[in-house]
Design an enzyme around this catalytic site. Structure first.
Site, PDB file in Angstrom:
ATOM      1  N   LYS A  19     -48.063 -96.423  27.139  1.00  6.64           N
ATOM      2  CA  LYS A  19     -48.268 -95.658  28.375  1.00  6.64           C
ATOM      3  C   LYS A  19     -47.038 -95.679  29.272  1.00  6.64           C
ATOM      4  O   LYS A  19     -46.628 -94.649  29.802  1.00  6.64           O
ATOM      5  CB  LYS A  19     -49.442 -96.218  29.180  1.00  6.64           C
ATOM      6  CG  LYS A  19     -50.808 -95.983  28.628  1.00  6.64           C
ATOM      7  CD  LYS A  19     -51.886 -96.371  29.626  1.00  6.64           C
ATOM      8  CE  LYS A  19     -51.719 -97.752  30.203  1.00  6.64           C
ATOM      9  NZ  LYS A  19     -51.823 -98.826  29.190  1.00  6.64           N
ATOM     10  N   LYS A  41     -48.546 -96.635  40.034  1.00  6.54           N
ATOM     11  CA  LYS A  41     -49.425 -97.406  39.147  1.00  6.54           C
ATOM     12  C   LYS A  41     -50.390 -98.196  40.020  1.00  6.54           C
ATOM     13  O   LYS A  41     -49.971 -99.108  40.739  1.00  6.54           O
ATOM     14  CB  LYS A  41     -48.611 -98.342  38.255  1.00  6.54           C
ATOM     15  CG  LYS A  41     -49.471 -99.048  37.203  1.00  6.54           C
ATOM     16  CD  LYS A  41     -48.618 -99.730  36.147  1.00  6.54           C
ATOM     17  CE  LYS A  41     -49.502-100.454  35.135  1.00  6.54           C
ATOM     18  NZ  LYS A  41     -49.561 -99.799  33.841  1.00  6.54           N
ATOM     19  N   GLU A 119     -49.969 -93.901  36.304  1.00 11.89           N
ATOM     20  CA  GLU A 119     -50.223 -94.623  35.058  1.00 11.89           C
ATOM     21  C   GLU A 119     -51.361 -95.622  35.229  1.00 11.89           C
ATOM     22  O   GLU A 119     -51.346 -96.458  36.132  1.00 11.89           O
ATOM     23  CB  GLU A 119     -48.966 -95.378  34.611  1.00 11.89           C
ATOM     24  CG  GLU A 119     -49.164 -96.126  33.301  1.00 11.89           C
ATOM     25  CD  GLU A 119     -48.019 -97.066  32.977  1.00 11.89           C
ATOM     26  OE1 GLU A 119     -48.177 -97.871  32.035  1.00 11.89           O
ATOM     27  OE2 GLU A 119     -46.977 -97.011  33.664  1.00 11.89           O
ATOM     28  N   GLY A 122     -54.417-100.486  30.587  1.00 11.31           N
ATOM     29  CA  GLY A 122     -55.262-100.571  29.396  1.00 11.31           C
ATOM     30  C   GLY A 122     -55.744 -99.203  28.948  1.00 11.31           C
ATOM     31  O   GLY A 122     -55.037 -98.200  29.074  1.00 11.31           O
TER      32      GLY A 122
END
Length: 224
Positions: A19, A41, A119, A122
């Protein structure tokens, strides 16, 4: 507070799929196309501690690769040192992940840019809190009102994980813009077949292929 819709949310079919690598390439690509793209993020676990300071290595990597001149600490809401699921990392550090802070930080960062690459952490079924007021990654995606981009490995087993990720997103009314295959090898019959079958089974286009150590993603259609 109004949420910006011009952007994309990056998730993956699992952990260590790529990712961050793909997010960096996307921000770099968009900026080279003249689009003032930024990065955010919400939650990061597995941050490195150097000389007592927590280093957001993923965010630093994106900023460096995309030549995004921002302090990494400004682009993440929660960073934890334990390399475990965010809900557990937060518990180990006696902290509480709040969606209100994520939204506030996202809006603050997004004001500086015309397009946002966000982003996740997991896979899409990633718990951020599992207490009396549970919070899942899907809740954050819905809150930010961004379309989803799914990063998957091009190799064996990817059909299953992509289909499950797509089904989960659709059941939670999350729109999907496309799929990106990482670690793609041109001429590899397995990778090429996986690409075809993923599109056939999900109805979602594979919009980009990313080779090992790629400097740019190879796009099948125009992104954005």
């Amino acid at each position: 507070m109004k949420v910006r819709k011009k952007g994309i949310f990056i998730t993956a079919t699992g952990t260590d799929i790529g990712k961050t690598f793909v997010s960096a390439l996307l921000v770099k690509y968009l900026r080279k196309q003249g689009i003032h793209a930024g990065y955010f993020k919400p939650v990061l676990s597995g941050a490195e501690k150097k000389e007592g300071i927590l280093i957001d290595s993923d965010v630093h990597y994106v900023c460096s690769t995309a030549r995004l001149e921002k302090n990494a600490e400004e682009l993440v809401s929660y960073a934890f040192e334990p390399a475990v699921s965010p809900h557990l990392a937060a518990k180990l550090e006696n902290k509480l992940i709040k969606k209100e802070k994520i939204l506030e930080d996202f809006l603050r960062v997004s004001q500086e840019f015309d397009y946002m690459v966000v982003e996740g952490c997991g896979g899409i079924v990633c718990p951020l809190r599992l207490d009396e007021d549970p919070l899942m990654l899907a809740d954050v995606i819905q809150m930010l009102k961004l379309e989803l981009m799914i990063v998957a490995s091009a190799g064996l087993g990817t059909i299953n994980t992509v289909v499950l990720t797509v089904d989960f997103a659709k059941k939670h009314n999350i729109s999907i813009q496309g799929i990106i295959l990482n670690h793609y090898e041109e001429g590899n019959y397995l990778h090429e077949d996986n690409r075809r079958q993923i599109e056939r089974l999900t109805g979602i286009p594979v919009i980009a292929l990313v080779r090992e150590n790629a400097d740019e993603p190879e796009f099948c259609i125009k992104f954005g």
